[in-house]
Scaffold this active site. Sequence first.
Site, PDB file in Angstrom:
ATOM      1  N   ALA A  68      30.569  34.551  50.965  1.00 38.77           N
ATOM      2  CA  ALA A  68      30.288  35.952  51.248  1.00 38.77           C
ATOM      3  C   ALA A  68      29.099  36.063  52.184  1.00 38.77           C
ATOM      4  O   ALA A  68      28.248  35.170  52.235  1.00 38.77           O
ATOM      5  CB  ALA A  68      30.010  36.715  49.950  1.00 38.77           C
ATOM      6  N   ASP A  69      29.069  37.161  52.911  1.00 35.40           N
ATOM      7  CA  ASP A  69      27.926  37.465  53.758  1.00 35.40           C
ATOM      8  C   ASP A  69      27.832  38.978  53.874  1.00 35.40           C
ATOM      9  O   ASP A  69      28.853  39.656  53.970  1.00 35.40           O
ATOM     10  CB  ASP A  69      28.063  36.846  55.147  1.00 35.40           C
ATOM     11  CG  ASP A  69      26.744  36.862  55.891  1.00 35.40           C
ATOM     12  OD1 ASP A  69      25.930  35.964  55.646  1.00 35.40           O
ATOM     13  OD2 ASP A  69      26.522  37.810  56.675  1.00 35.40           O
ATOM     14  N   THR A  70      26.610  39.504  53.865  1.00 35.56           N
ATOM     15  CA  THR A  70      26.389  40.945  53.922  1.00 35.56           C
ATOM     16  C   THR A  70      25.399  41.268  55.032  1.00 35.56           C
ATOM     17  O   THR A  70      24.369  40.601  55.161  1.00 35.56           O
ATOM     18  CB  THR A  70      25.845  41.468  52.575  1.00 35.56           C
ATOM     19  OG1 THR A  70      26.785  41.147  51.548  1.00 35.56           O
ATOM     20  CG2 THR A  70      25.619  42.976  52.609  1.00 35.56           C
ATOM     21  N   GLY A 105      31.526  40.497  54.153  1.00 35.98           N
ATOM     22  CA  GLY A 105      32.712  39.680  54.340  1.00 35.98           C
ATOM     23  C   GLY A 105      32.839  38.801  53.116  1.00 35.98           C
ATOM     24  O   GLY A 105      31.839  38.286  52.611  1.00 35.98           O
TER      25      GLY A 105
END
Length: 188
Positions: A68-70, A105
Site C-alpha cells: 500500500a501507499d498513500t 494504492g
Amino acid sequence: MAHLILASSSPRRKALLEQLGLDFEVIRPDIDESPLQHESVSNYVERLTREKAQAILHQYPQAIVLAADTSLGLDDKIIGKPESKAHAFEIWAALSGRWHDVFSGICVATASDFFSEVVQTRVEFQTLSDAEMQSYWSTGEPLGKAGAYAIQGIAAQYIPRIEGSYSNVVGLPLFETVQLLKRVKAIG
C-alpha cells in the site's frame, strides 16, 4: 494458507491490518519512491504499490503480498511527507480552508495473481493559524505523514468533514483491502 506479507513499514497500516485479526509479517520493500514527471497522484500510488509488491514477491515467491501507499493530492500535485518544519507549514498553508484528496494504492499479489486498486477520499481541512501550526508541529505527529498530519491523532481537530473511507486517510482502506485479499483466497 500462504504466508501473508505486508510490504510496508507503516505502523498505521500494521495496526489497521491487525484489526482484521490476520496473521502476517511486515517486510519493508526497498524501492525508489520518487514521482515520475507529470505523474498523477492516482497513478503514482498505484505504481508504487505494484513496485513494492513485486519487490517482496521476488524475494518470497510463495507468499501473498499486500502493498500500500498513500499520498495527498491538491491542485493536481502530489503532497508527500514534510521534509522540514518550513515544508510542513507550506503544506498546511496550502491545505488550510480547503478540500483535498487522499489516495491510497493497494495491491495484493501472488506468483499467479496481481490485483490493485486506488481508493480516493475527500478531506476538508480547517484554516490553521500560525499558532496552531507551531503547536501541532511541536507534537512531532506530522513527521513521516503524507500531508503532514494524522487524522487518527491530534489533527482530527482540524478536519471537519471527510467524504469516503476513514481508514484510507489513515493509510489502508480496509474494505477494499479485504476484497482484494478475498480474490486471492487469503481470507474467507
